[in-house]
Write an enzyme that holds these catalytic residues in place. Structure first.
Site, PDB file in Angstrom:
ATOM      1  CE  LYS A  67      -4.115   1.966   0.370  1.00  0.00           C
ATOM      2  NZ  LYS A  67      -3.571   3.172  -0.330  1.00  0.00           N
ATOM      3  CE  LYS A  91       3.658   6.580   6.796  1.00  0.00           C
ATOM      4  NZ  LYS A  91       3.384   7.749   5.847  1.00  0.00           N
ATOM      5  CE  LYS A 103       4.741   7.282  -1.250  1.00  0.00           C
ATOM      6  NZ  LYS A 103       3.875   7.624  -0.156  1.00  0.00           N
ATOM      7  CB  SER A 349      -5.706   4.532   2.302  1.00  0.00           C
ATOM      8  OG  SER A 349      -5.441   5.562   1.882  1.00  0.00           O
TER       9      SER A 349
END
Length: 422
Positions: A67, A91, A103, A349
């Site tokens: 993600k 994270k 990313k 998200s």
């Protein structure tokens, strides 16, 4: 930016040393699982073809599908993308989400594109990476200079290519297209919730706390408004065009309105006599709480000794360099790290992804309540880890995330298991 990735991994090694992590775990986390480079080639409005370098990185998927956002920035490069995916891995682990880190980026200046050209770049990016992403494999989201409409174009392109409506392939979409309510302010709100949870232990009292925000984009402006409403005094703000300081304070809503009208925070109305300062000066200005919400490596060993804030709340990714961490820790400056402070965005998200998959959509109050509970819980967990190991919150956060990653990676078997151990 060749040293950014190596610097980021130093924090992993420091946390691993304190926890005595199995070598197999470090091997799995030392380099991305896969990174795909491509050329995004589009027809410009003047009829010419133009190509832009692009990348998508899936760093580690031990905890679930990867993600992470997609940024459009002229200075984007593969080292930055890999580093951001590394940070996203931690994270998500810190936030307790069933995601790994990913990313993406396109090296393009969106300010030089028409809206039609921006759409072509967005759709072509998805054409390039349609087999790389997926709701069970890799789920992009907005990042710098991308937004809901860019995500809408990408979802539409993916759905056309797969011949299946698939809203869950991307988060950060407009609400009518399956986006989550509460997503727009999630990053800034999440940081605010973390600060509220830790404020007393950090020695912060809202009415006595002066705040400086470096960057005044989506995350910073929403966080500034929440801080203002809670009684904090906003004394400095900046954007790419300049910075503004007023010891008497300012209303962030008025600053944002001025920025929308003029394209800059410069000249925004304040409560007293304001003065324009340099963007670099904002980092060391007279304040109690510093909120870096712009680019990486804004606080370094060159200026860390001059930081006057007692607390730093990192809404940006990687705003403090590895070497600066030690200087700040020695000076007693609390740093609430990015992998905790700005995890509100990826948390909501995740909520959006759940809603897309379940077809059950929540109201804004439900989203914000679940976000608050998640951020409070993980802020407490990070504080407890830092307290147990007598270290700063950065190391506490990395150790907290690393423990979750180690458990997932070790569940497949480690060196000890394959050598006849348990």
């Amino acid at each position: 930016m060749p040293d950014l990735f190596a610097s980021a991994k130093k924090r992993l090694m420091a946390a691993a040393e304190m926890l005595d992590v199995d070598g197999d775990v470090l091997e799995m986390l030392s380099y991305p699982k896969e990174t795909l480079s491509s050329s995004v080639t589009v027809r410009m409005d003047n009829g010419s073809l133009k190509s832009f370098k692009a990348w998508r990185c899936r760093y580690n998927d031990a905890l679930g599908p990867t993600k992470g956002g997609i940024r459009f920035h002229p200075d984007a490069c593969i080292e930055e993308v890999m580093t951001l995916a590394f940070w996203m891995t931690f994270k998500c682990a810190v936030a307790g989400l069933p995601f790994g880190g990913g990313k993406g980026a396109v090296a393009v200046d969106t300010k030089k594109l028409s809206n039609r050209e921006l759409e072509r770049v967005s759709r072509q990016f998805m054409q390039n990476y349609a087999t790389f992403v997926g709701p069970d494999r890799d789920i992009p989201a907005p990042d710098m200079y991308t937004n809901g409409i860019v995500m809408a174009w990408m979802v539409d392109e993916y759905s056309k290519m797969t011949d299946t409506p698939t809203p869950g392939v991307i988060t950060g979409k407009p609400v009518p297209l399956g986006g989550s309510k509460g997503r727009e302010d999630a990053t800034g709100r999440g940081g605010f919730y973390v600060l509220c949870t830790l404020a007393e232990r950090l020695g912060i009292e809202p009415a006595k706390t002066r705040v400086a925000l470096q960057g005044f984009g989506n995350a910073a402006s929403h966080c500034a408004q929440l801080l203002h409403e809670a009684g904090y005094r906003i004394v400095a703000v900046s954007d790419s065009s300049g910075a503004l300081y007023d010891a008497d304070g300012m209303d962030p809503a008025e600053v944002l309105a001025h920025k929308k009208d003029t394209g800059s925070v410069a000249g925004a109305p304040t409560k007293g006599k304001s003065r324009e300062i340099g963007g670099e000066e904002l980092v060391t200005c007279d304040c109690d709480l510093l909120v870096p919400a712009a680019l990486e490596d804004q606080i370094t060993c060159d200026n860390a000794a001059d930081v006057q804030a007692k607390v730093i709340l990192e809404l940006a990714n990687g705003p403090t360099s590895f070497d600066a961490d030690d200087l700040l820790l020695e000076r007693g400056v609390w740093v609430v790290p990015d992998i905790l402070a700005n995890a509100g965005g990826v948390t909501v998200s995740y909520f959006e992804w759940l809603q897309n998959r379940g077809g059950d959509y929540w109201d804004a109050d439900t989203v914000r309540d679940r976000l608050r509970r998640k951020m409070e819980t993980e802020a407490e967990n990070v504080w407890a880890m830092a307290e147990e190991y007598e270290t700063g919150l950065r190391a506490g956060a990395y150790m907290h995330g690393l423990k979750r990653l180690e458990a997932a990676i070790s569940a497949h078997g480690t060196r000890a298991y394959f050598n006849g151990g348990s």
